[in-house]
Design a protein around this motif. Structure first.
Motif, short mmCIF file in Angstrom:
data_model
loop_
_atom_site.label_atom_id
_atom_site.label_comp_id
_atom_site.label_asym_id
_atom_site.label_seq_id
_atom_site.Cartn_x
_atom_site.Cartn_y
_atom_site.Cartn_z
N ALA A 1 33.62 36.26 54.08
CA ALA A 1 33.84 35.95 52.67
C ALA A 1 35.32 36.10 52.31
O ALA A 1 35.88 35.27 51.60
CB ALA A 1 32.98 36.85 51.79
N MET A 2 35.95 37.15 52.81
CA MET A 2 37.37 37.37 52.52
C MET A 2 38.23 36.26 53.12
O MET A 2 39.17 35.79 52.49
CB MET A 2 37.81 38.74 53.05
CG MET A 2 37.19 39.90 52.28
SD MET A 2 37.64 41.52 52.95
CE MET A 2 39.30 41.68 52.24
N ASP A 3 37.89 35.85 54.33
CA ASP A 3 38.63 34.75 54.97
C ASP A 3 38.46 33.45 54.18
O ASP A 3 39.41 32.69 54.00
CB ASP A 3 38.18 34.56 56.42
CG ASP A 3 38.64 35.69 57.33
OD1 ASP A 3 39.53 36.47 56.93
OD2 ASP A 3 38.09 35.80 58.44
N ALA A 4 37.23 33.17 53.73
CA ALA A 4 36.98 31.96 52.95
C ALA A 4 37.75 32.02 51.63
O ALA A 4 38.32 31.01 51.20
CB ALA A 4 35.48 31.81 52.69
N PHE A 5 37.79 33.18 51.01
CA PHE A 5 38.56 33.32 49.76
C PHE A 5 40.03 33.07 50.02
O PHE A 5 40.69 32.34 49.28
CB PHE A 5 38.35 34.73 49.16
CG PHE A 5 39.14 34.96 47.92
CD1 PHE A 5 38.65 34.59 46.68
CD2 PHE A 5 40.40 35.54 47.97
CE1 PHE A 5 39.39 34.80 45.52
CE2 PHE A 5 41.16 35.74 46.82
CZ PHE A 5 40.64 35.37 45.59
N GLU A 6 40.56 33.67 51.07
CA GLU A 6 41.98 33.52 51.38
C GLU A 6 42.33 32.05 51.66
O GLU A 6 43.40 31.57 51.26
CB GLU A 6 42.36 34.39 52.57
CG GLU A 6 43.83 34.46 52.83
CD GLU A 6 44.20 35.48 53.89
OE1 GLU A 6 45.32 35.98 53.83
OE2 GLU A 6 43.36 35.77 54.78
N ALA A 7 41.45 31.32 52.32
CA ALA A 7 41.71 29.93 52.68
C ALA A 7 41.46 28.97 51.51
O ALA A 7 41.94 27.84 51.55
CB ALA A 7 40.82 29.53 53.86
N HIS A 8 40.76 29.41 50.51
CA HIS A 8 40.38 28.54 49.39
C HIS A 8 41.59 28.15 48.56
O HIS A 8 42.40 29.00 48.20
CB HIS A 8 39.36 29.27 48.50
CG HIS A 8 38.79 28.43 47.42
ND1 HIS A 8 37.79 27.52 47.64
CD2 HIS A 8 39.07 28.36 46.11
CE1 HIS A 8 37.47 26.93 46.51
NE2 HIS A 8 38.24 27.43 45.56
N ASP A 9 41.73 26.85 48.27
CA ASP A 9 42.86 26.42 47.45
C ASP A 9 42.42 25.64 46.22
O ASP A 9 43.24 25.05 45.52
CB ASP A 9 43.88 25.63 48.27
CG ASP A 9 43.31 24.35 48.87
OD1 ASP A 9 42.11 24.07 48.67
OD2 ASP A 9 44.06 23.62 49.52
N GLY A 10 41.14 25.66 45.93
CA GLY A 10 40.64 24.96 44.75
C GLY A 10 40.39 25.92 43.60
O GLY A 10 40.84 27.06 43.60
#
Length: 188
Positions: free
Chosen positions: A142-151
């Motif tokens: 979840a943390m990795d997905a948050f960090e990668a999220h740009d929307g």
């Protein structure tokens, strides 16, 4: 709390409301968590701490109401909610008043306090049988997905709309608040 200055003999309504709500947020409303609160200065620092819990042979446990696994699942639900949306949001009046005031107080203090056994509104039950390393891996994903999220991020269930830096700080403070209940077990 600092006194609110008078303006021409009349207190501005908005300042009184925000000051009163901030007082509630630092008092009974937000809860008061005992013990030392560790602060995570960066997202990487918080992630590294979670990564350590996911390692084979990790000897960490929770001294709180929830097990280590349940606390990590709760933290994962929170990060996931910022991406996909929370199951249930507080009413708009709450996010624009109490929620916004609480968030402002937490930001100013650099730490968050809240009841450490309170589930996210409408969240799925925490799995008591899930091993802590699996819960830590879920949180890391979840943390990795948050960090990668740009929307665009979903509104926080209590604070409302946050930009990514504010959300990251909120997650870091949330992690740190729960970290106070984690302790390393000693070998016998």
């Amino acid at each position: 709390m600092n006194a609110i200055p008078l303006t021409s003999g009349v207190l501005p309504r908005r300042r009184v409301l925000v000051a009163g709500l901030a007082s509630l947020a630092t008092g009974g409303l937000a809860g008061c968590a005992p013990g030392r609160i560790e602060r995570f200065a960066t997202w990487a620092e918080a992630r590294n701490a979670v990564f350590a819990l996911a390692q084979p042979g990790s000897r960490w446990r929770s001294n709180g109401h929830w097990s280590l696994s349940q606390a990590l699942q709760h933290l994962a639900q929170s990060v996931e909610g910022s991406l996909a949306g929370y199951p249930r949001l507080k009413p708009a009046w709450f996010t624009h008043t109490v929620g916004a005031a609480a968030h402002a107080v937490f930001e100013a203090r650099g730490r968050m306090t809240h009841p450490l056994d309170e589930p996210l509104p409408g969240a799925a039950p925490l799995d008591a049988a899930l091993p802590p390393d699996a819960a830590a891996l879920r949180l890391l994903r979840a943390m990795d997905a948050f960090e990668a999220h740009d929307g665009t991020l979903a509104p926080h269930f209590a604070y409302g709309v946050l930009d990514k830096p504010a959300y990251a700080r909120a997650h870091q403070m949330h992690l740190a608040a729960h970290w106070q209940q984690f302790e390393e077990t000693r070998l016998a």
